[in-house]
Design a protein around this motif. Structure first.
Motif, mmCIF file in Angstrom:
data_model
loop_
_atom_site.group_PDB
_atom_site.id
_atom_site.type_symbol
_atom_site.label_atom_id
_atom_site.label_comp_id
_atom_site.label_asym_id
_atom_site.label_seq_id
_atom_site.Cartn_x
_atom_site.Cartn_y
_atom_site.Cartn_z
ATOM 1 N N HIS A 31 1.208 -1.297 -0.526
ATOM 2 C CA HIS A 31 -0.002 0.164 -0.221
ATOM 3 C C HIS A 31 1.045 1.128 -0.087
ATOM 4 C CE1 HIS A 31 1.091 -0.334 4.212
ATOM 5 N NE2 HIS A 31 0.730 1.182 4.668
ATOM 6 N N SER A 32 -0.281 2.041 0.334
ATOM 7 C CA SER A 32 0.858 3.658 -0.354
ATOM 8 C C SER A 32 0.398 4.628 0.472
ATOM 9 C CB SER A 32 1.323 4.121 -1.491
ATOM 10 O OG SER A 32 -0.047 4.709 -2.439
ATOM 11 N N ASP A 33 0.790 5.454 0.755
ATOM 12 C CA ASP A 33 0.348 6.529 1.668
ATOM 13 C C ASP A 33 -0.764 6.859 0.984
ATOM 14 O OD1 ASP A 33 1.810 5.603 4.239
ATOM 15 O OD2 ASP A 33 3.390 7.411 3.935
ATOM 16 N N THR A 34 -0.712 7.508 -0.149
ATOM 17 C CA THR A 34 -1.824 8.435 -0.868
ATOM 18 C C THR A 34 -3.280 6.952 -1.481
ATOM 19 O OG1 THR A 34 -0.749 7.443 -2.721
ATOM 20 C CG2 THR A 34 -0.221 9.906 -1.795
ATOM 21 N N GLY A 35 -3.555 6.293 -0.835
ATOM 22 C CA GLY A 35 -4.756 5.590 -0.937
ATOM 23 C C GLY A 35 -4.630 4.147 -1.976
ATOM 24 N N TRP A 36 -3.151 4.273 -2.908
ATOM 25 C CA TRP A 36 -2.925 3.314 -3.402
ATOM 26 C C TRP A 36 -2.656 1.419 -3.244
ATOM 27 C CZ3 TRP A 36 -3.520 3.576 -8.616
ATOM 28 C CH2 TRP A 36 -4.306 4.614 -9.355
ATOM 29 N N THR A 37 -3.397 0.951 -3.552
ATOM 30 C CA THR A 37 -2.718 -0.570 -2.810
ATOM 31 C C THR A 37 -2.949 -1.804 -4.171
ATOM 32 O OG1 THR A 37 -5.392 -1.514 -2.835
ATOM 33 C CG2 THR A 37 -4.655 -0.870 -0.708
ATOM 34 N N VAL A 38 -1.777 -2.716 -3.995
ATOM 35 C CA VAL A 38 -1.748 -3.727 -5.285
ATOM 36 C C VAL A 38 -2.198 -5.006 -4.317
ATOM 37 C CG1 VAL A 38 -0.370 -2.716 -6.323
ATOM 38 C CG2 VAL A 38 0.690 -4.436 -4.634
ATOM 39 N N ALA A 39 -3.261 -5.520 -4.842
ATOM 40 C CA ALA A 39 -3.627 -6.917 -3.997
ATOM 41 C C ALA A 39 -3.491 -8.366 -5.076
ATOM 42 C CB ALA A 39 -4.632 -6.147 -3.570
ATOM 43 N N ARG A 40 -3.402 -9.223 -3.901
ATOM 44 C CA ARG A 40 -3.665 -10.881 -4.830
ATOM 45 C C ARG A 40 -4.989 -10.992 -4.599
ATOM 46 N NH1 ARG A 40 -1.995 -17.125 -1.894
ATOM 47 N NH2 ARG A 40 -2.213 -17.542 -3.970
ATOM 48 N N SER A 41 -5.424 -11.129 -6.197
ATOM 49 C CA SER A 41 -6.495 -12.163 -6.267
ATOM 50 C C SER A 41 -6.332 -13.770 -6.406
ATOM 51 C CB SER A 41 -7.205 -11.431 -7.573
ATOM 52 O OG SER A 41 -8.502 -12.004 -7.825
ATOM 53 N N PRO A 42 -7.452 -14.264 -5.819
ATOM 54 C CA PRO A 42 -7.335 -15.877 -5.947
ATOM 55 C C PRO A 42 -7.249 -15.666 -7.211
ATOM 56 C CG PRO A 42 -8.463 -14.914 -3.636
ATOM 57 C CD PRO A 42 -8.022 -13.554 -4.691
ATOM 58 N N LEU A 43 -8.453 -14.902 -8.031
ATOM 59 C CA LEU A 43 -9.065 -15.312 -9.138
ATOM 60 C C LEU A 43 -7.496 -16.033 -9.958
ATOM 61 C CD1 LEU A 43 -12.237 -14.119 -8.542
ATOM 62 C CD2 LEU A 43 -11.874 -16.807 -8.020
ATOM 63 N N THR A 44 -6.498 -15.563 -9.971
ATOM 64 C CA THR A 44 -5.564 -14.913 -11.233
ATOM 65 C C THR A 44 -4.332 -15.161 -10.332
ATOM 66 O OG1 THR A 44 -4.257 -14.078 -12.587
ATOM 67 C CG2 THR A 44 -5.231 -12.852 -10.434
ATOM 68 N N ARG A 45 -2.978 -15.780 -11.020
ATOM 69 C CA ARG A 45 -1.898 -16.304 -10.683
ATOM 70 C C ARG A 45 -0.747 -14.560 -11.738
ATOM 71 N NH1 ARG A 45 -2.079 -22.272 -12.381
ATOM 72 N NH2 ARG A 45 -0.709 -20.900 -14.470
ATOM 73 N N HIS A 46 -1.041 -14.223 -12.111
ATOM 74 C CA HIS A 46 0.335 -13.880 -13.130
ATOM 75 C C HIS A 46 -0.503 -12.517 -12.576
ATOM 76 C CE1 HIS A 46 0.832 -18.015 -15.092
ATOM 77 N NE2 HIS A 46 -0.473 -17.647 -14.996
ATOM 78 N N ALA A 47 -1.219 -11.857 -12.016
ATOM 79 C CA ALA A 47 -1.069 -10.016 -11.565
ATOM 80 C C ALA A 47 -1.273 -10.087 -10.425
ATOM 81 C CB ALA A 47 -1.903 -9.723 -12.323
ATOM 82 N N TYR A 48 -1.488 -8.731 -10.377
ATOM 83 C CA TYR A 48 -2.062 -7.833 -9.103
ATOM 84 C C TYR A 48 -3.132 -6.971 -9.439
ATOM 85 C CZ TYR A 48 2.744 -8.415 -5.738
ATOM 86 O OH TYR A 48 3.382 -8.735 -5.412
ATOM 87 N N LEU A 49 -4.386 -6.805 -8.287
ATOM 88 C CA LEU A 49 -5.215 -5.945 -9.727
ATOM 89 C C LEU A 49 -4.899 -4.232 -8.218
ATOM 90 C CD1 LEU A 49 -8.132 -5.423 -9.257
ATOM 91 C CD2 LEU A 49 -8.717 -6.091 -6.779
ATOM 92 N N VAL A 50 -4.983 -3.681 -9.116
ATOM 93 C CA VAL A 50 -4.432 -2.069 -8.657
ATOM 94 C C VAL A 50 -5.641 -1.560 -8.509
ATOM 95 C CG1 VAL A 50 -3.342 0.005 -9.046
ATOM 96 C CG2 VAL A 50 -2.567 -2.401 -10.065
ATOM 97 N N GLN A 51 -5.787 -1.129 -6.707
ATOM 98 C CA GLN A 51 -6.702 -0.165 -6.035
ATOM 99 C C GLN A 51 -6.311 1.364 -6.436
ATOM 100 O OE1 GLN A 51 -8.532 -3.093 -3.019
ATOM 101 N NE2 GLN A 51 -9.833 -3.968 -4.805
ATOM 102 N N HIS A 52 -7.528 1.786 -6.045
ATOM 103 C CA HIS A 52 -7.303 3.643 -5.276
ATOM 104 C C HIS A 52 -8.510 3.244 -3.766
ATOM 105 C CE1 HIS A 52 -7.223 7.792 -4.611
ATOM 106 N NE2 HIS A 52 -6.138 7.263 -3.814
ATOM 107 N N ARG A 53 -8.169 3.387 -2.980
ATOM 108 C CA ARG A 53 -9.252 3.985 -1.980
ATOM 109 C C ARG A 53 -9.889 2.503 -1.640
ATOM 110 N NH1 ARG A 53 -6.448 7.338 1.388
ATOM 111 N NH2 ARG A 53 -6.826 9.667 -0.298
ATOM 112 N N GLY A 54 -10.260 1.540 -2.185
ATOM 113 C CA GLY A 54 -11.167 0.375 -2.829
ATOM 114 C C GLY A 54 -11.422 0.458 -3.977
ATOM 115 N N ALA A 55 -11.435 1.196 -4.779
ATOM 116 C CA ALA A 55 -11.596 1.479 -6.264
ATOM 117 C C ALA A 55 -10.692 0.432 -7.068
ATOM 118 C CB ALA A 55 -11.979 2.540 -6.750
ATOM 119 N N ASP A 56 -11.266 -0.175 -8.714
ATOM 120 C CA ASP A 56 -10.705 -1.126 -8.525
ATOM 121 C C ASP A 56 -10.023 0.067 -10.416
ATOM 122 O OD1 ASP A 56 -11.546 -3.436 -7.758
ATOM 123 O OD2 ASP A 56 -12.648 -4.335 -9.112
#
Length: 115
Positions: A13-38
């Motif tokens: 996560h970053s201090d500006t609200g960005w996150t990268v997350a593991r989605s259990p539905l994929t093995r090759h990518a991070y889901l990128v979100q900002h304050r919970g929005a994809d």
């Protein structure tokens, strides 16, 4: 699968609200979100990382998939460029900035082969 097993698991996560997350539905990518929005995805390949958008901010353009033409050395660089796309800027004017580990041992996506 239950909602608990399919919910994204934040890895960094970053201090500006960005996150990268593991989605259990994929093995090759991070889901990128900002304050919970994809916002999009960053995909790991043998040659580096690419960003991927699956939506558009233009009217009447849904289910539009766009992938970066070039690869980036790190997922952080790919997310930074994703944040500069029209979708990223529409979501927030703030770039990700400095990243922090959200979990003790973050999960890393597997690389796909470009044969």
């Amino acid at each position: 699968m239950s909602r608990a097993t399919t919910a994204p698991q934040i890895q960094h996560h970053s201090d500006t609200g960005w996150t990268v997350a593991r989605s259990p539905l994929t093995r090759h990518a991070y889901l990128v979100q900002h304050r919970g929005a994809d916002v999009g995805w960053v995909l790991r390949e043998d040659g580096g990382w690419r960003w991927l958008l699956t939506c558009s901010v233009r009217p009447f353009r849904h289910d539009v998939e766009r992938t970066s033409r070039r690869t980036y050395r790190t997922w952080q660089a790919a997310v930074d460029r994703l944040a500069r796309t029209d979708v990223g800027r529409h979501t927030t004017p703030h770039p990700p900035g400095t990243w922090r580990q959200h979990t003790h041992r973050p999960w890393e996506p597997e690389a796909t082969r470009n044969d």
